[in-house]
Design a protein around this motif. Structure first.
Motif, mmCIF file in Angstrom:
data_model
loop_
_atom_site.group_PDB
_atom_site.id
_atom_site.type_symbol
_atom_site.label_atom_id
_atom_site.label_comp_id
_atom_site.label_asym_id
_atom_site.label_seq_id
_atom_site.Cartn_x
_atom_site.Cartn_y
_atom_site.Cartn_z
ATOM 1 N N UNK A 1 -1.903 3.189 -11.376
ATOM 2 C CA UNK A 1 -2.740 3.722 -10.309
ATOM 3 C C UNK A 1 -1.947 3.704 -9.005
ATOM 4 N N UNK A 2 -1.854 4.864 -8.342
ATOM 5 C CA UNK A 2 -1.055 5.005 -7.128
ATOM 6 C C UNK A 2 -1.783 4.388 -5.929
ATOM 7 N N UNK A 3 -0.990 4.004 -4.929
ATOM 8 C CA UNK A 3 -1.552 3.496 -3.679
ATOM 9 C C UNK A 3 -2.005 4.628 -2.760
ATOM 10 N N UNK A 4 -1.665 5.859 -3.128
ATOM 11 C CA UNK A 4 -1.973 6.994 -2.276
ATOM 12 C C UNK A 4 -0.806 7.430 -1.408
ATOM 13 N N UNK A 5 0.296 6.653 -1.453
ATOM 14 C CA UNK A 5 1.490 6.972 -0.666
ATOM 15 C C UNK A 5 2.699 6.857 -1.574
ATOM 16 N N UNK A 6 3.458 7.914 -1.657
ATOM 17 C CA UNK A 6 4.585 7.952 -2.590
ATOM 18 C C UNK A 6 5.658 6.928 -2.224
ATOM 19 N N UNK A 7 5.916 6.705 -0.926
ATOM 20 C CA UNK A 7 6.962 5.768 -0.548
ATOM 21 C C UNK A 7 6.598 4.338 -0.944
ATOM 22 N N UNK A 8 5.319 3.982 -0.858
ATOM 23 C CA UNK A 8 4.901 2.643 -1.302
ATOM 24 C C UNK A 8 5.027 2.514 -2.814
ATOM 25 N N UNK A 9 4.641 3.555 -3.560
ATOM 26 C CA UNK A 9 4.749 3.506 -5.021
ATOM 27 C C UNK A 9 6.202 3.328 -5.453
ATOM 28 N N UNK A 10 7.123 4.089 -4.846
ATOM 29 C CA UNK A 10 8.524 4.004 -5.232
ATOM 30 C C UNK A 10 9.125 2.652 -4.850
ATOM 31 N N UNK A 11 8.731 2.091 -3.711
ATOM 32 C CA UNK A 11 9.237 0.775 -3.310
ATOM 33 C C UNK A 11 8.797 -0.295 -4.305
ATOM 34 N N UNK A 12 7.548 -0.232 -4.784
ATOM 35 C CA UNK A 12 7.070 -1.200 -5.773
ATOM 36 C C UNK A 12 7.803 -1.037 -7.103
ATOM 37 N N UNK A 13 8.010 0.199 -7.544
ATOM 38 C CA UNK A 13 8.727 0.432 -8.808
ATOM 39 C C UNK A 13 10.140 -0.143 -8.764
ATOM 40 N N UNK B 1 8.557 -0.045 3.387
ATOM 41 C CA UNK B 1 9.289 1.131 3.867
ATOM 42 C C UNK B 1 9.094 1.325 5.374
ATOM 43 N N UNK B 2 10.188 1.575 6.129
ATOM 44 C CA UNK B 2 10.058 1.745 7.587
ATOM 45 C C UNK B 2 9.117 2.883 7.972
#
Length: 230
Positions: A187-199, A156-157
């Motif tokens: 288990x989350x990475x702690x950042x919502x944008x990273x979690x959504x990009x992986x999903x 994510x930019x």
């Protein structure tokens, strides 16, 4: 025609009576002077006035240029690390059931068998072939998922600008064709944008090798990490 004059009138008084009929030279000159003054004033009003405008002083013009804007450097393209392929144990070789031989329905005469004592089992009698039970097609939980195609997710930019990184653990349900059926965050990475990009990346673009049990493809549930590192 003779004029009659009052009694006592003399010749000295006669020119005085006719003196007001003659023009007065002083009065004529005064009126002529007024006319000349008015005529001069009228001509001055009709003559266009010449107005000399002051010349603008020479001035030096200073051109101010806008300051040069420093553009930020372009974002560094980061290639996420693709998880290592997890080795999968070879599927066990299924046990082939014994062939079933159909009995011939054509009637024929059987030879007479020797009589045996009651309760004695004939040694030549076979119990017949056994039919194996139906294969187990229930979902395989805790499976080690093997990657068939796992392109790295796009960073994510906003996470690149803020220097975010982390690892997302995903629980993935894989169908019998190798496509993800369901993806959830274990288990989350702690950042919502990273979690959504992986999903999104796993659900849309990843493919796995189908899990096998007794020679049959079954639904498998496993856990997979997705790393984001700058």
């Amino acid at each position: 025609m003779a004029h009659a004059f009052p009694t006592g009138a003399t010749r000295a008084t006669r020119p005085a009576a006719t003196q007001g009929l003659r023009p007065d030279a002083t009065r004529v000159l005064a009126q002529a002077g007024v006319i000349v003054v008015h005529a001069a004033a009228l001509m001055m009003l009709l003559t266009p006035a010449r107005i000399s405008l002051p010349e603008a002083p020479d001035r030096e013009m200073t051109v101010l240029l806008p300051p040069t804007l420093h553009q930020p450097p372009p974002p560094v393209a980061v290639t996420p690390r693709v998880p290592d392929r997890v080795p999968v144990a070879p599927a066990p070789v299924p046990r082939q059931p014994a062939p079933i031989v159909a009995a011939d329905e054509t009637p024929f005469d059987l030879p007479a068998l020797p009589e045996t004592a009651a309760g004695d089992a004939s040694p030549d009698m076979d119990a017949g072939p056994s039919i194996d039970s139906a294969p187990d097609l229930s979902p395989m939980t805790g499976a080690s998922l093997a990657y068939a195609d796992a392109p790295a997710p796009r960073y994510p930019p906003r996470a690149v600008r803020e220097g975010r990184s982390g690892t997302v653990l995903l629980d993935i349900t894989v169908g019998t064709d190798g496509k993800p059926l369901e993806v959830s965050i274990a288990r989350s990475s702690g950042h919502r944008d990273l979690d959504q990009a992986a999903l999104r990346q796993v659900l849309r673009h990843w493919r796995f090798q189908p899990a096998m049990r007794d020679g049959h493809a079954v639904v498998a549930i496993g856990r997979v990490p997705v790393d984001f590192k700058l």
